[in-house]
Write a protein that holds these residues in place. Structure first.
Motif, PDB file in Angstrom:
ATOM      1  N   UNK A  50       0.826  -0.998   0.028  1.00 27.68           N
ATOM      2  CA  UNK A  50      -0.120   0.107  -0.039  1.00 27.68           C
ATOM      3  C   UNK A  50       1.009   1.072  -0.114  1.00 27.68           C
ATOM      4  N   UNK A  51       0.205   2.448   0.006  1.00 25.07           N
ATOM      5  CA  UNK A  51       0.972   3.612  -0.320  1.00 25.07           C
ATOM      6  C   UNK A  51       0.268   4.408   0.999  1.00 25.07           C
ATOM      7  N   UNK A  52       0.876   5.726   0.818  1.00 25.61           N
ATOM      8  CA  UNK A  52       0.341   6.712   2.149  1.00 25.61           C
ATOM      9  C   UNK A  52      -1.180   7.058   1.947  1.00 25.61           C
ATOM     10  N   UNK A  53      -1.475   7.006   0.695  1.00 26.61           N
ATOM     11  CA  UNK A  53      -3.105   7.523   0.433  1.00 26.61           C
ATOM     12  C   UNK A  53      -3.848   6.044   0.631  1.00 26.61           C
ATOM     13  N   UNK A  54      -3.286   5.030   1.025  1.00 26.78           N
ATOM     14  CA  UNK A  54      -4.244   3.874   1.351  1.00 26.78           C
ATOM     15  C   UNK A  54      -4.441   4.095   2.861  1.00 26.78           C
ATOM     16  N   UNK A  55      -5.577   4.868   3.367  1.00 24.23           N
ATOM     17  CA  UNK A  55      -5.733   5.250   4.548  1.00 24.23           C
ATOM     18  C   UNK A  55      -6.220   4.012   5.463  1.00 24.23           C
ATOM     19  N   UNK A  78       8.074  19.778  -6.671  1.00 25.24           N
ATOM     20  CA  UNK A  78       7.118  20.472  -7.490  1.00 25.24           C
ATOM     21  C   UNK A  78       5.581  19.860  -7.356  1.00 25.24           C
ATOM     22  N   UNK A  79       5.481  18.994  -6.341  1.00 34.26           N
ATOM     23  CA  UNK A  79       4.253  18.581  -5.699  1.00 34.26           C
ATOM     24  C   UNK A  79       4.233  18.783  -4.365  1.00 34.26           C
ATOM     25  N   UNK A  80       5.013  19.691  -3.687  1.00 32.34           N
ATOM     26  CA  UNK A  80       5.497  19.614  -2.105  1.00 32.34           C
ATOM     27  C   UNK A  80       4.049  19.941  -1.366  1.00 32.34           C
ATOM     28  N   UNK A  81       3.022  20.773  -1.839  1.00 31.19           N
ATOM     29  CA  UNK A  81       1.976  20.879  -1.152  1.00 31.19           C
ATOM     30  C   UNK A  81       1.005  19.635  -0.878  1.00 31.19           C
ATOM     31  N   UNK A  82       1.035  18.769  -2.161  1.00 31.98           N
ATOM     32  CA  UNK A  82       0.286  17.482  -2.143  1.00 31.98           C
ATOM     33  C   UNK A  82       0.949  16.813  -1.052  1.00 31.98           C
ATOM     34  N   UNK A  83       2.309  16.769  -1.233  1.00 31.16           N
ATOM     35  CA  UNK A  83       2.918  15.600  -0.126  1.00 31.16           C
ATOM     36  C   UNK A  83       2.835  16.157   1.227  1.00 31.16           C
ATOM     37  N   UNK A  84       2.549  17.544   1.471  1.00 29.01           N
ATOM     38  CA  UNK A  84       2.224  17.907   2.940  1.00 29.01           C
ATOM     39  C   UNK A  84       0.848  17.257   3.457  1.00 29.01           C
ATOM     40  N   UNK A  85      -0.156  17.625   2.430  1.00 28.86           N
ATOM     41  CA  UNK A  85      -1.428  17.104   2.706  1.00 28.86           C
ATOM     42  C   UNK A  85      -1.398  15.618   3.070  1.00 28.86           C
TER      43      UNK A  85
END
Length: 302
Positions: A50-55, A78-85
């Motif tokens: 799984x990944x981090x989005x697999x809550x 380039x996607x830092x905001x998405x990574x923080x979220x």
């Protein structure tokens, strides 16, 4: 203990997983791809796909564990905001799974940048809203706040450089940039300082955090409090046979802004709390071992 580790296939995970296993703990490692799963298994951990989005996966793995080490973070700037979220959602999910249990949750973050003085574990600066540092700082505060919800939470602040053989982070980028441009550069007069830690010392601190850190602990994994950027450039230049010179910050891309900041940090409070002392080589000593200059150097994530 049975410890669930996100980022188990990554750079810091390469030290944390064997450190935990060597201390007698059982490790479950999150892996999104087949390649990552192979790496996690090779390090001796049980694979959780799984990944981090697999809550749901994060929740189930944390619920079935005696503690969690959360290392995973997307370092695509380039996607830092998405990574923080994504990181914020993961911290909340892991914290909720451990709520009321008193089990440990150790989360990786960064050491503060307080130009002109050495940052300590007691510093919690406010960064400009919307800045990359503000997002990670908010996630660190959310982790520490989990202590009030019955989680033995701690944050391990990693410095700008977690160095060692195989590192593909900021120092490797500096080496690659020097090769490309024919000069080992620094910004300004080169006196701005970077904190650093050897990979093995960082791995040991995460183990101590899981085993011993009191709830709500801010920890710093810092070996070198502050290495002047010019000193780093001079070692790079010497090993590559290139001149050393000041270069415009823009020439370093996104890294220019980081190189422009004076950001030393201390781990004195961490040492007093957990008895942790860095024993690995310092950054300059490690650079002089030569492994950063053999083969190609390039970008990578923690």
């Amino acid at each position: 203990m049975r410890i669930f580790v996100t980022g188990a296939s990554g750079w810091v995970g390469s030290a944390v997983v064997p450190e935990l296993i060597g201390a007698g703990h059982e490790v479950l490692g999150l892996a999104r791809s087949d390649a990552s799963a192979g790496t996690v298994a090779a390090r001796g951990a049980e694979v959780v796909r799984g990944g981090l989005d697999d809550l749901d996966t994060l929740r189930a793995a944390a619920t079935g564990s005696d503690g969690v080490v959360h290392l995973a973070f997307g370092h695509d700037f380039s996607r830092f905001d998405a990574s923080v979220q994504a990181d914020a959602r993961a911290v909340e999910t892991l914290g909720a799974a451990l709520e009321g249990t008193g089990k440990p949750l150790a989360v990786a973050s960064g050491t503060p940048a307080l130009p002109g003085r050495v940052a300590t574990e007691r510093d919690h600066p406010e960064y400009p809203p919307g800045s990359p540092a503000a997002g990670r700082a908010a996630n660190a505060r959310a982790t520490l706040d989990l202590a009030s919800r019955g989680v033995r939470s701690s944050v391990v602040g990693l410095p700008r450089t977690v160095h060692g053989e195989g590192d593909k982070g900021f120092v490797a980028w500096l080496v690659a940039g020097a090769r490309e441009k024919g000069v080992a550069g620094y910004v300004g007069d080169g006196s701005n300082r970077w904190p650093a830690v050897h990979l093995s010392d960082a791995g040991r601190l995460f183990r101590l955090a899981v085993e011993q850190a009191p709830a709500g602990s801010m920890l710093h994994a810092v070996g070198d409090e502050g290495v002047p950027i010019r000193d780093i450039a001079e070692v790079v230049g010497r090993h590559l046979g290139l001149p050393t010179a000041a270069r415009p910050a823009e020439e370093f891309g996104f890294l220019g802004g980081i190189l422009s900041l004076d950001q030393p940090a201390s781990a004195a409070v961490t040492g007093e709390l957990l008895g942790w002392r860095p024993v690995g080589p310092g950054l300059i000593e490690d650079l002089d071992k030569g492994h950063y200059f053999t083969g190609g150097s390039g970008a990578g994530s923690r």
